[in-house]
Design an enzyme around this catalytic site. Structure first.
Site, PDB file in Angstrom:
ATOM      1  N   TYR A   1      -1.019  -0.226  10.120  1.00 34.31           N
ATOM      2  CA  TYR A   1      -1.206  -0.877   8.819  1.00 34.31           C
ATOM      3  C   TYR A   1       0.047  -0.703   7.967  1.00 34.31           C
ATOM      4  O   TYR A   1       0.520  -1.653   7.332  1.00 34.31           O
ATOM      5  CB  TYR A   1      -2.420  -0.250   8.138  1.00 34.31           C
ATOM      6  CG  TYR A   1      -2.772  -0.830   6.791  1.00 34.31           C
ATOM      7  CD1 TYR A   1      -3.309  -2.101   6.676  1.00 34.31           C
ATOM      8  CD2 TYR A   1      -2.598  -0.086   5.623  1.00 34.31           C
ATOM      9  CE1 TYR A   1      -3.659  -2.632   5.439  1.00 34.31           C
ATOM     10  CE2 TYR A   1      -2.936  -0.603   4.376  1.00 34.31           C
ATOM     11  CZ  TYR A   1      -3.465  -1.881   4.292  1.00 34.31           C
ATOM     12  OH  TYR A   1      -3.806  -2.392   3.063  1.00 34.31           O
TER      13      TYR A   1
ATOM     14  N   ARG B   1      -5.684  12.955  -3.255  1.00 34.65           N
ATOM     15  CA  ARG B   1      -5.618  11.494  -3.245  1.00 34.65           C
ATOM     16  C   ARG B   1      -5.679  10.950  -4.664  1.00 34.65           C
ATOM     17  O   ARG B   1      -6.249  11.563  -5.558  1.00 34.65           O
ATOM     18  CB  ARG B   1      -6.779  10.905  -2.427  1.00 34.65           C
ATOM     19  CG  ARG B   1      -6.691  11.123  -0.921  1.00 34.65           C
ATOM     20  CD  ARG B   1      -5.565  10.320  -0.295  1.00 34.65           C
ATOM     21  NE  ARG B   1      -5.484  10.539   1.146  1.00 34.65           N
ATOM     22  CZ  ARG B   1      -4.791  11.512   1.721  1.00 34.65           C
ATOM     23  NH1 ARG B   1      -4.109  12.377   0.960  1.00 34.65           N
ATOM     24  NH2 ARG B   1      -4.752  11.636   3.020  1.00 34.65           N
TER      25      ARG B   1
ATOM     26  N   SER C   1       0.845  -1.200   0.000  1.00 31.80           N
ATOM     27  CA  SER C   1       0.000   0.000   0.000  1.00 31.80           C
ATOM     28  C   SER C   1       0.874   1.241   0.000  1.00 31.80           C
ATOM     29  O   SER C   1       1.936   1.270   0.627  1.00 31.80           O
ATOM     30  CB  SER C   1      -0.883   0.011   1.252  1.00 31.80           C
ATOM     31  OG  SER C   1      -1.451   1.286   1.453  1.00 31.80           O
ATOM     32  N   SER C   2       0.403   2.286  -0.669  1.00 33.24           N
ATOM     33  CA  SER C   2       1.174   3.538  -0.721  1.00 33.24           C
ATOM     34  C   SER C   2       1.223   4.226   0.634  1.00 33.24           C
ATOM     35  O   SER C   2       1.997   5.166   0.821  1.00 33.24           O
ATOM     36  CB  SER C   2       0.581   4.484  -1.775  1.00 33.24           C
ATOM     37  OG  SER C   2      -0.775   4.761  -1.499  1.00 33.24           O
ATOM     38  N   CYS C   3       0.446   3.735   1.612  1.00 33.47           N
ATOM     39  CA  CYS C   3       0.510   4.355   2.948  1.00 33.47           C
ATOM     40  C   CYS C   3       1.823   4.028   3.651  1.00 33.47           C
ATOM     41  O   CYS C   3       2.127   4.615   4.691  1.00 33.47           O
ATOM     42  CB  CYS C   3      -0.668   3.919   3.806  1.00 33.47           C
ATOM     43  SG  CYS C   3      -0.530   2.232   4.381  1.00 33.47           S
TER      44      CYS C   3
ATOM     45  N   HIS D   1     -13.496   2.846   2.604  1.00 31.88           N
ATOM     46  CA  HIS D   1     -12.579   3.883   2.162  1.00 31.88           C
ATOM     47  C   HIS D   1     -13.372   5.070   1.646  1.00 31.88           C
ATOM     48  O   HIS D   1     -14.606   5.062   1.624  1.00 31.88           O
ATOM     49  CB  HIS D   1     -11.652   3.329   1.065  1.00 31.88           C
ATOM     50  CG  HIS D   1     -10.609   2.408   1.599  1.00 31.88           C
ATOM     51  ND1 HIS D   1     -10.662   1.043   1.406  1.00 31.88           N
ATOM     52  CD2 HIS D   1      -9.488   2.649   2.315  1.00 31.88           C
ATOM     53  CE1 HIS D   1      -9.607   0.487   1.993  1.00 31.88           C
ATOM     54  NE2 HIS D   1      -8.883   1.440   2.541  1.00 31.88           N
TER      55      HIS D   1
ATOM     56  N   LYS E   1       2.727  -3.453   6.254  1.00 33.90           N
ATOM     57  CA  LYS E   1       2.997  -3.495   4.815  1.00 33.90           C
ATOM     58  C   LYS E   1       4.496  -3.344   4.528  1.00 33.90           C
ATOM     59  O   LYS E   1       5.029  -3.980   3.612  1.00 33.90           O
ATOM     60  CB  LYS E   1       2.199  -2.403   4.095  1.00 33.90           C
ATOM     61  CG  LYS E   1       0.696  -2.666   4.086  1.00 33.90           C
ATOM     62  CD  LYS E   1       0.381  -3.966   3.370  1.00 33.90           C
ATOM     63  CE  LYS E   1      -1.083  -4.265   3.260  1.00 33.90           C
ATOM     64  NZ  LYS E   1      -1.343  -5.554   2.603  1.00 33.90           N
TER      65      LYS E   1
ATOM     66  N   CYS F   1      -2.016   2.407  -5.549  1.00 31.52           N
ATOM     67  CA  CYS F   1      -2.562   3.605  -4.930  1.00 31.52           C
ATOM     68  C   CYS F   1      -3.894   3.220  -4.286  1.00 31.52           C
ATOM     69  O   CYS F   1      -4.265   2.043  -4.264  1.00 31.52           O
ATOM     70  CB  CYS F   1      -2.753   4.706  -5.974  1.00 31.52           C
ATOM     71  SG  CYS F   1      -3.980   4.302  -7.244  1.00 31.52           S
TER      72      CYS F   1
END
Length: 308
Positions: A132, A206, A103-105, A176, A136, A161
């Site tokens: 989270y 975003r 995930s891009s987070c 989300h 990842k 993304c």
């Protein structure tokens, strides 16, 4: 190939299985009741029994800002355990190929956008989804370590993304942003509400990709797995403000009320845009434009969730 897909009941998993109908691979898609990824012995036994040629790890505990802030222990522990268990079992059982969905987070909160693949662990994570993100980062690094120890193991990670689409969750406590906004605006229209609140000033940016596009990418990756980079961003390479997403959904739903901003609420990272240079070099690009994707997602919502 025989491919084990984790997370087959999630949005990404269901989109993968739908696109799989156009391909020749055999898919194993156990439910969490059939394969508990939190039980390392069970994962080892399953992989040893079925001997897949490839694993696609799409399972995870996912949710928006509210869910991440309310349950950080679950988001860290469960996601980390699932990643470690499926990766170590695959490695121990000699599975040659592994595609890990990250995930891009996991990119640093203060990193300059667009976010390139070499930024992992180069700065502090965003606090609202840190648990989270840590999970990842761990599975992404573990893929690298396994490959470092054994060059024949093609264990690679894609970094999508934000996603939305058919089979999404529309529960306000777990969804989300885009599905949450679709439900919120649809209900506002039905109840003749004249205004809708937006968390923060709505200027945070975003990047959201239609989930079916990600599923299409995954089959492109399977066919070109040897030349795919170790870590690869998958997205649009372009982003929009939260306000623009609200307006796009309002256009599709046919809502004409106004938006007000609740400045007391958290907004997460100011921007989260992936760098798509490597993706372009890999030869792939998304297909579905924003309002087309929102329209398809809204139609799914009306079919599956609306009381009408």
């Amino acid at each position: 190939m025989k491919i084990l897909l984790t997370g087959a009941n999630g949005m990404v998993g269901k989109n993968i299985l739908e696109v799989a109908l156009k391909h020749e691979h055999e898919f194993l898609s156990p439910s969490s009741a059939e394969l508990n990824l939190l039980d390392g012995n069970a994962v080892n036994q399953y992989i040893n029994t079925h001997k897949p040629d490839m694993v696609i790890h799409a399972a995870g505990i996912v949710g928006g800002i509210q869910a991440n802030m309310a349950h950080p222990v679950k988001f860290l522990v469960n996601n980390m355990l699932m990643g470690i268990n499926i990766l170590t079992a695959s490695n121990d059982c000699d599975v040659p190929k592994f595609l890990n969905l990250s995930s891009s987070c996991m990119y640093p909160r203060d990193a300059l956008n667009p976010l390139s693949e070499d930024l992992i662990l180069k700065g502090e994570l965003e606090p609202t989804n840190e648990g989270y993100a840590l999970a990842k980062v761990t599975s992404t690094r573990l893929c690298e370590y396994i490959r470092k120890e054994n060059a024949s193991r093609l264990y690679k990670t894609i970094v999508p993304c934000n996603l939305y689409g058919r089979f999404d969750k529309f529960d306000p406590n777990h969804s989300h942003m885009i599905p949450a906004v679709i439900r919120k605006i649809d209900e506002a229209k039905k109840n003749n509400l004249e205004e809708i609140d937006i968390w923060g000033d709505g200027e945070a940016r975003r990047e959201f990709m239609y989930a079916e596009d990600l599923a299409e990418f995954i089959f492109y990756a399977i066919d070109n797995f040897e030349k795919m980079p170790q870590n690869l961003n998958v997205g649009l390479g372009t982003d929009y403000t939260i306000n623009e997403y609200y307006q796009a959904v309002a256009n599709v739903v046919g809502y004409s009320g106004k938006f007000i901003h609740d400045l007391s609420k958290p907004i997460g990272m100011k921007q989260k845009l992936i760098d798509d240079e490597k993706l372009k070099e890999f030869g792939w690009a998304y297909k579905t434009e924003l309002e087309v994707g929102i329209q398809k997602t809204y139609e799914f919502y009306l079919r599956e969730y609306s009381n009408d």
